[in-house]
Design a protein around this motif. Structure first.
Motif, PDB file in Angstrom:
ATOM      1  N   ASN A 311       0.855  -1.176   0.000  1.00 46.05           N
ATOM      2  CA  ASN A 311       0.000   0.000   0.000  1.00 46.05           C
ATOM      3  C   ASN A 311       0.898   1.235   0.000  1.00 46.05           C
ATOM      4  OD1 ASN A 311      -3.052  -0.575   0.250  1.00 46.05           O
ATOM      5  ND2 ASN A 311      -2.165  -2.068   1.658  1.00 46.05           N
ATOM      6  N   SER A 312       0.338   2.367   0.336  1.00 48.91           N
ATOM      7  CA  SER A 312       1.122   3.604   0.425  1.00 48.91           C
ATOM      8  C   SER A 312       1.003   4.201   1.817  1.00 48.91           C
ATOM      9  CB  SER A 312       0.629   4.614  -0.623  1.00 48.91           C
ATOM     10  OG  SER A 312       0.786   4.106  -1.934  1.00 48.91           O
ATOM     11  N   MET A 313       0.959   3.352   2.808  1.00 42.88           N
ATOM     12  CA  MET A 313       0.798   3.808   4.173  1.00 42.88           C
ATOM     13  C   MET A 313       2.122   4.344   4.721  1.00 42.88           C
ATOM     14  SD  MET A 313      -1.899   0.973   5.627  1.00 42.88           S
ATOM     15  CE  MET A 313      -2.367   2.043   6.977  1.00 42.88           C
ATOM     16  N   SER A 314       2.043   5.195   5.721  1.00 42.97           N
ATOM     17  CA  SER A 314       3.236   5.892   6.202  1.00 42.97           C
ATOM     18  C   SER A 314       3.153   6.107   7.703  1.00 42.97           C
ATOM     19  CB  SER A 314       3.385   7.230   5.478  1.00 42.97           C
ATOM     20  OG  SER A 314       2.227   8.030   5.675  1.00 42.97           O
ATOM     21  N   GLY A 315       4.153   6.815   8.219  1.00 40.09           N
ATOM     22  CA  GLY A 315       4.189   7.118   9.642  1.00 40.09           C
ATOM     23  C   GLY A 315       4.826   6.014  10.454  1.00 40.09           C
ATOM     24  N   GLU A 316       4.903   6.240  11.758  1.00 37.34           N
ATOM     25  CA  GLU A 316       5.465   5.246  12.660  1.00 37.34           C
ATOM     26  C   GLU A 316       4.398   4.226  13.062  1.00 37.34           C
ATOM     27  OE1 GLU A 316       7.330   7.070  15.978  1.00 37.34           O
ATOM     28  OE2 GLU A 316       8.761   8.216  14.770  1.00 37.34           O
ATOM     29  N   LEU A 317       4.845   3.075  13.492  1.00 34.91           N
ATOM     30  CA  LEU A 317       3.907   2.064  13.968  1.00 34.91           C
ATOM     31  C   LEU A 317       3.402   2.491  15.342  1.00 34.91           C
ATOM     32  CD1 LEU A 317       5.622  -1.313  12.973  1.00 34.91           C
ATOM     33  CD2 LEU A 317       4.163   0.202  11.621  1.00 34.91           C
ATOM     34  N   PRO A 318       2.087   2.417  15.566  1.00 39.04           N
ATOM     35  CA  PRO A 318       1.555   2.853  16.863  1.00 39.04           C
ATOM     36  C   PRO A 318       1.959   1.902  17.985  1.00 39.04           C
ATOM     37  CG  PRO A 318      -0.167   1.824  15.554  1.00 39.04           C
ATOM     38  CD  PRO A 318       1.033   1.922  14.662  1.00 39.04           C
ATOM     39  N   SER A 319       2.222   2.459  19.136  1.00 40.51           N
ATOM     40  CA  SER A 319       2.594   1.635  20.291  1.00 40.51           C
ATOM     41  C   SER A 319       1.454   0.712  20.694  1.00 40.51           C
ATOM     42  CB  SER A 319       2.996   2.530  21.464  1.00 40.51           C
ATOM     43  OG  SER A 319       1.917   3.392  21.831  1.00 40.51           O
ATOM     44  N   THR A 320       0.215   1.102  20.363  1.00 39.61           N
ATOM     45  CA  THR A 320      -0.944   0.278  20.725  1.00 39.61           C
ATOM     46  C   THR A 320      -0.963  -1.064  20.002  1.00 39.61           C
ATOM     47  OG1 THR A 320      -2.237   1.415  19.020  1.00 39.61           O
ATOM     48  CG2 THR A 320      -2.389   2.270  21.265  1.00 39.61           C
ATOM     49  N   LYS A 343       8.957   1.512  19.690  1.00 40.64           N
ATOM     50  CA  LYS A 343       7.652   1.780  20.301  1.00 40.64           C
ATOM     51  C   LYS A 343       6.801   0.531  20.421  1.00 40.64           C
ATOM     52  CE  LYS A 343       6.891   6.649  19.089  1.00 40.64           C
ATOM     53  NZ  LYS A 343       5.961   7.577  18.384  1.00 40.64           N
ATOM     54  N   VAL A 344       7.042  -0.422  19.558  1.00 43.25           N
ATOM     55  CA  VAL A 344       6.243  -1.651  19.553  1.00 43.25           C
ATOM     56  C   VAL A 344       6.900  -2.675  20.470  1.00 43.25           C
ATOM     57  CG1 VAL A 344       5.273  -3.499  18.140  1.00 43.25           C
ATOM     58  CG2 VAL A 344       5.489  -1.190  17.203  1.00 43.25           C
ATOM     59  N   GLY A 345       6.137  -3.190  21.405  1.00 46.89           N
ATOM     60  CA  GLY A 345       6.668  -4.201  22.312  1.00 46.89           C
ATOM     61  C   GLY A 345       6.510  -5.591  21.728  1.00 46.89           C
ATOM     62  N   PHE A 346       7.484  -6.002  20.926  1.00 39.77           N
ATOM     63  CA  PHE A 346       7.390  -7.313  20.273  1.00 39.77           C
ATOM     64  C   PHE A 346       7.391  -8.451  21.289  1.00 39.77           C
ATOM     65  CE2 PHE A 346       8.873  -4.589  16.853  1.00 39.77           C
ATOM     66  CZ  PHE A 346       8.134  -5.043  15.783  1.00 39.77           C
ATOM     67  N   SER A 347       7.845  -8.168  22.495  1.00 38.34           N
ATOM     68  CA  SER A 347       7.822  -9.205  23.536  1.00 38.34           C
ATOM     69  C   SER A 347       6.398  -9.577  23.913  1.00 38.34           C
ATOM     70  CB  SER A 347       8.582  -8.723  24.770  1.00 38.34           C
ATOM     71  OG  SER A 347       8.047  -7.493  25.236  1.00 38.34           O
ATOM     72  N   ASN A 348       5.427  -8.769  23.489  1.00 37.10           N
ATOM     73  CA  ASN A 348       4.011  -9.079  23.742  1.00 37.10           C
ATOM     74  C   ASN A 348       3.440 -10.060  22.729  1.00 37.10           C
ATOM     75  OD1 ASN A 348       4.148  -7.269  25.810  1.00 37.10           O
ATOM     76  ND2 ASN A 348       2.802  -5.744  24.914  1.00 37.10           N
ATOM     77  N   PHE A 349       4.267 -10.497  21.766  1.00 38.50           N
ATOM     78  CA  PHE A 349       3.783 -11.380  20.701  1.00 38.50           C
ATOM     79  C   PHE A 349       4.411 -12.767  20.843  1.00 38.50           C
ATOM     80  CE2 PHE A 349       3.985  -7.213  18.102  1.00 38.50           C
ATOM     81  CZ  PHE A 349       2.783  -6.781  18.653  1.00 38.50           C
ATOM     82  N   PRO A 350       4.017 -13.529  21.835  1.00 39.48           N
ATOM     83  CA  PRO A 350       4.654 -14.842  22.029  1.00 39.48           C
ATOM     84  C   PRO A 350       4.357 -15.826  20.904  1.00 39.48           C
ATOM     85  CG  PRO A 350       2.731 -14.620  23.452  1.00 39.48           C
ATOM     86  CD  PRO A 350       2.956 -13.275  22.829  1.00 39.48           C
ATOM     87  N   ASN A 351       3.295 -15.584  20.131  1.00 36.05           N
ATOM     88  CA  ASN A 351       2.909 -16.518  19.066  1.00 36.05           C
ATOM     89  C   ASN A 351       3.369 -16.074  17.682  1.00 36.05           C
ATOM     90  OD1 ASN A 351       1.407 -18.110  20.968  1.00 36.05           O
ATOM     91  ND2 ASN A 351      -0.243 -16.601  20.842  1.00 36.05           N
ATOM     92  N   LEU A 352       4.067 -14.943  17.599  1.00 39.05           N
ATOM     93  CA  LEU A 352       4.445 -14.400  16.300  1.00 39.05           C
ATOM     94  C   LEU A 352       5.365 -15.369  15.556  1.00 39.05           C
ATOM     95  CD1 LEU A 352       4.021 -11.797  14.617  1.00 39.05           C
ATOM     96  CD2 LEU A 352       6.231 -11.009  15.480  1.00 39.05           C
ATOM     97  N   LYS A 353       4.968 -15.706  14.317  1.00 34.13           N
ATOM     98  CA  LYS A 353       5.757 -16.613  13.481  1.00 34.13           C
ATOM     99  C   LYS A 353       6.339 -15.923  12.258  1.00 34.13           C
ATOM    100  CE  LYS A 353       3.400 -20.889  14.778  1.00 34.13           C
ATOM    101  NZ  LYS A 353       2.662 -22.098  14.282  1.00 34.13           N
ATOM    102  N   THR A 354       5.648 -14.907  11.747  1.00 32.87           N
ATOM    103  CA  THR A 354       6.106 -14.226  10.538  1.00 32.87           C
ATOM    104  C   THR A 354       6.062 -12.723  10.746  1.00 32.87           C
ATOM    105  OG1 THR A 354       5.291 -16.000   9.104  1.00 32.87           O
ATOM    106  CG2 THR A 354       5.724 -13.872   8.070  1.00 32.87           C
TER     107      THR A 354
END
Length: 718
Positions: A311-320, A343-354
Motif C-alpha cells: 500500500n502507500s501507508m506511512s508514519g510510525e507504527l503505533p505503540s498500541t 515503540k512496539v513491544g514485540f515481547s508481547n507477541f509470544p505466538n508471532l511466526k512471521t
C-alpha cells in the motif's frame, strides 16, 4: 486436463475451519450404517456414472449386483436411504447428470477436485434435501441460473462452487429461496459485476461469503454491514475500487475480512475499525491505502494476522499495536512506514511466526524485543535503513528458518555469522547489500548452518577469497556471491556440495582457469536429481527484482553465472557433462580457444552467454540442436566463419554476433562467400547424436523466452 486451480494469497479457497467442522459434525451425526438401498437410488447413481467420460475405475467398484449402500463413496442411513455421495479426488471426467437430484434423501454431495465440466444442474441447487453441495476445483461453467419462484425454503446451507469457470453476475434473483444458506464460496471463477448483498436478506443466518479471484468491480456495497451474522468476508483479487464504507464496521461479528489485491484507497486512521473486535484476520494488502495505522488497532485484541502490504501507508507504527498479543503474522512490506521500531513491544507477541517489514523506511537498530519472539519462523527486515551490528539476542530465535536482512547498513559480517550459526533451523539466509567493503570471513572460523539451503551475500564489495567454511554447508542448494571483490580461483572443493544447483559468483575479481571440478557438480550432471532438492516452500517469497518472486527453491533454474571476472584459459570440454544446466553465463572474462562442441549435450540450456572474451574458431554447427535456447550471445570475441542457420539460430538478433569481424552471415557486414559456406560444418549431426525433431522443442521456446526476459530484469535478493 487438470482442474483449474489458483494459489490464493491467504485463505481464499476453502471454507473456514470452524464452519467446516460444524458442517461435518452436523452431517456425520445424521449417518448410520445400513444394508441396502432402493432400486430408484441405484439407478440414479448409475445414470450419473454413465454420464462420465472417465470414471477412474469407479464402475468396477460399483457393481450391479451389489447393494449401493456399500458402494465406494456412498453413505446411507438406517432407512436404506442414500444421504451422502463423496467422490472428491477421484479423477472423474465428464458432466454432472441431473439424476443425482432424484436422490430424495441426499444431504451431502461432494464432487470436488475432479475434472467435471458443463453446467451445474438446477436439480442439485434446488434440491429439497441437499444441505452441503461442494463441486469446487472442477471445470464447471455457465451462469448461476435463477431458481423458479416455487423453489423456496431449500435446506441448502453450504454451497462451494469455487475454482471453476462460472461467469455472469450475482443478481437479486441469484440463489433466491435459499433461506437456510450459511456459507457461499464462489472464489476462483470469472464472476463479474458488483459484490452481492441480497444473500443477507434471503438468509438470516448467512455468515460466510468468499469471492476471491473473480472479476468483480465497483465499490464495496454498504449493505454488507446489515449482515448481522457475517463472520467471513473475502473478496480479494478482484477489481474493486473506492473506500471502505463506514457501514461495513456494523458487521461486528466479522472474524475474517479480506479485500487484498484490489484498487481500494483512503485512510484507515479515521475509520471505526475498532468495532470489529472479533477480527482474527485483517487483509487489506495490495491496495492503495494511505495514512497511518490507527491507534485503535490495539483494540483488536483477537487479531492473529494483519496484512497491510503493498500500500502507500506511512508514519510510525503505533505503540498500541503491542496490545494485539495474539498476532501470528504481521505483514507490512512495501509501504512508506518510518521511524524506529522501539515503540512496539514485540515481547508481547509470544505466538508471532512471521514478521515482514521489507521495503519501508524503518531506521535505527533492530529492537531487542524482537528476539523474545521465540516462535518466529520468518523474519524479513530487508530494504530499510537499519544499521549497526547484529545483537547476540538474534541467536535466541531457535525456530528461525527464513532470515532476510538484505539492503540495509549492517556492519561486521564476521560477528553476524558467528551469531547466526546458533540458529540451527535456518534454511534461507539473505544478507546482501550490507557489510560494505569488509573482508569475507575465511576458513574454519565459521561453522554451524547445518540446514542452510540458500545463502546470499551479494553486492557487499567484500574482499578475500571464496571461504572454505562454505564447503561445510552440506545441504546448500543455492549460493549467491555476486557483486563483491572476491579474488583467487574457484575452489576445487566446489563439487563436494552435492545439492548445489545454482551458483552466482559473477562480477568479482576471480582468476585462474575454470576448473574441471566445476564440471562434476552432482546436481548439474544429471537430469534426474530434482527429487533430491528441498520440495518445501519458502516461508516468505524470495525476490529477484521488483516483480519476480519464488515460492519454492526448485523453481530456480539450474545455473552457473561466472561472468565479469578474470578467468583465463579455455572453456573446458567437460562442460558437456552438465546436462541439467539451463543457464550458463561466462561472459566478460579473458577466455581463449574455441567454443567446445560438447556444449550441444546441454539440451536443457535456455541461456548461453559467451560474449566479451577472446574466443576463436567457428560456432559449432551442432549447437543447432539446442532447441530450448532462448538467449545466445557470442558478441565481442574473435570468432570467424558463418553463423549456423538451423534450429534456434534463425531467431537470434544480429547483436548476438556483433564484434566478431571475421564472422559472416545474413545481417552482418561480412556476407559469407561460397568458399566460407562450403568450409562450414554442416548439418545437425555429430557429437550430439543425429537428427532431433525440431518442431516439438520449438513449441516450448516461446514460453521459455518470455520467462527468461522476466528473470533477467534484476539480480538482487530481498
Amino acid at each position: 486436463m487438470q482442474p483449474l486451480q489458483f494459489t490464493c494469497k491467504k485463505h481464499c479457497n476453502r471454507l473456514p475451519i470452524p464452519l467446516l467442522g460444524f458442517a461435518v459434525l452436523l452431517l456425520i451425526s445424521l449417518a448410520t450404517p445400513t444394508s441396502s438401498c432402493t432400486e430408484q437410488e441405484k439407478n440414479s447413481l448409475l445414470q450419473f456414472l454413465a454420464g462420465l467420460l472417465q470414471d477412474a475405475g469407479l464402475a468396477k467398484l460399483w457393481q450391479e449386483g451389489k447393494d449401493c449402500c456399500e458402494w465406494e463413496g456412498i453413505v446411507c442411513n438406517g432407512n436404506r436411504t442414500v444421504i451422502e455421495v463423496s467422490l472428491e479426488y477421484r479423477g472423474l471426467e465428464g458432466s454432472i447428470t441431473p439424476s443425482l437430484g432424484k436422490l430424495t434423501g441426499l444431504q451431502r454431495l461432494n464432487l470436488s477436485y475432479n475434472s467435471l465440466y458443463g453446467g451445474l444442474p438446477l436439480e442439485l441447487v434446488s434440491s429439497s434435501s441437499i444441505m452441503v453441495l461442494d463441486v469446487s476445483f472442477n471445470q464447471l461453467n455457465g451462469d448461476l441460473r435463477q431458481l423458479p419462484s416455487s423453489a423456496s425454503g431449500q435446506p441448502l446451507q453450504v454451497l462451494n462452487i469455487s475454482s471453476n469457470l462460472f461467469t455472469g453476475q450475482f443478481t437479486s434473483a441469484t440463489l433466491k429461496g435459499m433461506e437456510n444458506l450459511i456459507a457461499l464460496n464462489a472464489s476462483n471463477n470469472s464472476f463479474t459485476g458488483q459484490i452481492p448483498t441480497h444473500f443477507c436478506n434471503i438468509s438470516p443466518s448467512f455468515s460466510v461469503l468468499e469471492l476471491c479471484y473473480n472479476k468483480l468491480s465497483g465499490s464495496i456495497p454498504p449493505g454488507l454491514g446489515n449482515c448481522s451474522k457475517l463472520r467471513v468476508l473475502k473478496a480479494g483479487h478482484n477489481y474493486l475500487s473506492g473506500t471502505l464504507p463506514e457501514e461495513i464496521f456494523k458487521a461486528t461479528l466479522l472474524e475474517h475480512l479480506s479485500f487484498s489485491s484490489n484498487g481500494l484507497q483512503g485512510m484507515l486512521y479515521n475509520t471505526h475499525i475498532f468495532k470489529l473486535s472479533n477480527l482474527s484476520i485483517l487483509d487489506l494488502g495490495e491496495n492503495k491505502f494511505s495514512g497511518m495505522i490507527p491507534d485503535s488497532i490495539g483494540q483488536l485484541t483477537r487479531l492473529q494476522e494483519l496484512h497491510l502490504d503493498y500500500n502507500s501507508m506511512s508514519g510510525e507504527l503505533p505503540s498500541t499495536l503491542s496490545n494485539c498479543t495474539n498476532l501470528i503474522t504481521l505483514d507490512l512490506k512495501s509501504n512508506n512506514f518510518s521511524g524506529e521500531l522501539n515503540k512496539v513491544g514485540f515481547s508481547n507477541f509470544p505466538n508471532l511466526k512471521t514478521l515482514d517489514l521489507r521495503l519501508n523506511n524503518f531506521s535505527g537498530t533492530i529492537p531487542e524485543s524482537i528476539y523474545s519472539c521465540r516462535n518466529l519462523i520468518a523474519l524479513r527486515l530487508s530494504s530499510n535503513k537499519f544499521h549497526g551490528q547484529l545483537s547476540k539476542g538474534l541467536g535466541n530465535l531457535k525456530s528461525l528458518s527464513f532470515l532476510s536482512l538484505a539492503n540495509n547498513s549492517f556492519s561486521n559480517i564476521t560477528n553476524a555469522l558467528q551469531i547466526l550459526r546458533s540458529s540451527k533451523n535456518l534454511t534461507t539466509l539473505l544478507l546482501g547489500m550490507n557489510f560494505m567493503n569488509e573482508i569475507m570471513p575465511d576458513n574454519a572460523r565459521i561453522d554451524g548452518f547445518e540446514n542452510l539451503r540458500v545463502l546470499a551475500i551479494e553486492y557487499c564489495l567484500l574482499s578475500g577469497e571464496i571461504p572454505f567454511w562454505i564447503a561445510e554447508l552440506a545441504n546448500l542448494e543455492m549460493l549467491f556471491l555476486e557483486g563483491n571483490r572476491l579474488s583467487g580461483p574457484i575452489p576445487a572443493w566446489i563439487n563436494t556440495l552435492e545439492y548445489l544447483f545454482y551458483l552466482d559468483i559473477s562480477n568479482n575479481n576471480l582468476t585462474g582457469e575454470i576448473p574441471t571440478t566445476l564440471m562434476a557438480m552432482t546436481m548439474l550432471t544429471s537430469e534426474k536429481t530434482a527429487a533430491h532438492l528441498d520440495p518445501r516452500v519458502f516461508h516468505l517469497p524470495v525476490y529477484r527484482g521488483p516483480s519476480l518472486q519464488y515460492r519454492i527453491p526448485i523453481a530456480f533454474p539450474k545455473a552457473l553465472y561466472l561472468s565479469g571476472n578474470k578467468f583465463t584459459g579455455v572453456i573446458p570440454p567437460e562442460i558437456g557433462h552438465l546436462k541439467a544446466l539451463t543457464k550458463l553465463d561466462i561472459s566478460f572474462n579473458n577466455l581463449t580457444g574455441p567454443i567446445p562442441p560438447s556444449i550441444c549435450n546441454l539440451t536443457n540450456l535456455q541461456l548461453l552467454d559467451l560474449s566479451n572474451n577472446n574466443l576463436t574458431g567457428e560456432i559449432p554447427a551442432v549447437l543447432e540442436n539446442l532447441y530450448f535456447l532462448a538467449v545466445f550471445n557470442v558478441s565481442n570475441n574473435n570468432l570467424q566463419g558463418p553463423i549456423p542457420t538451423g534450429g534456434q539460430f534463425n531467431t537470434f538478433p544480429n547483436s548476438s554476433f556483433a564484434g566478431n569481424p571475421r564472422m559472416c552471415g545474413p545481417g552482418l557486414n561480412h556476407h559469407c562467400t561460397s568458399v566460407e559456406v562450403g568450409l562450414a560444418p554442416t548439418g545437425s549431426r555429430g557429437l550430439c547424436g543425429g537428427d532431433i525433431v525440431f518442431a516439438v522443442s520449438f513449441s516450448v521456446f516461446i514460453g521459455v523466452g518470455v520467462l527468461y526476459d522476466q528473470m533477467v530484469l534484476s539480480r538482487y535478493f530481498g
